[in-house]
Design a protein around this motif. Sequence first.
Motif: not given
Length: 133
Positions: A63-77, A79-88
């Motif tokens: 069960r997702i309980t909230g948004h934690l972060t959204t960040d873009e990372t250059d992974a060489g070839d 870009v990864i846009r990762l959104t982390c959610f808090r969950a239980e």
Amino acid sequence: MTQPLVVVAAVIERDGWILACRRRPEKTAGGRWEFPGGKVEAGEDPEEALVREIEEELGVGIRITGHLTTDETDAGDRVIRLTCFRAELEGAGPVASTDHDRLVWLEPASLAGMDWATPDLPAVRLLTGSAPE
């Protein structure tokens, strides 16, 4: 310019502990730690994708309980846009993973001592209260 790869991850918390997963050696970033999750498929919203990915990878419901972060990372070839959610967890905890060779529960202060995949670092810094590099 190519579109970023849109990925979601779950920061699963249980009794003050957080689940960390080590990528299998044959995977990209093998041997590094991450929060479990995966790619958002066409037509999915991020939350739906995360619930599906955790079911597929770990065989458990969340069960997702909230948004934690959204960040873009250059992974060489790309870009990864990762959104982390808090969950239980909904029910029992995971015992195995299709993408990982180790699953460990850690206190937040212990997260900084692990070798994290680069896209997960902003969430780790936020969870541990450490300054960005």
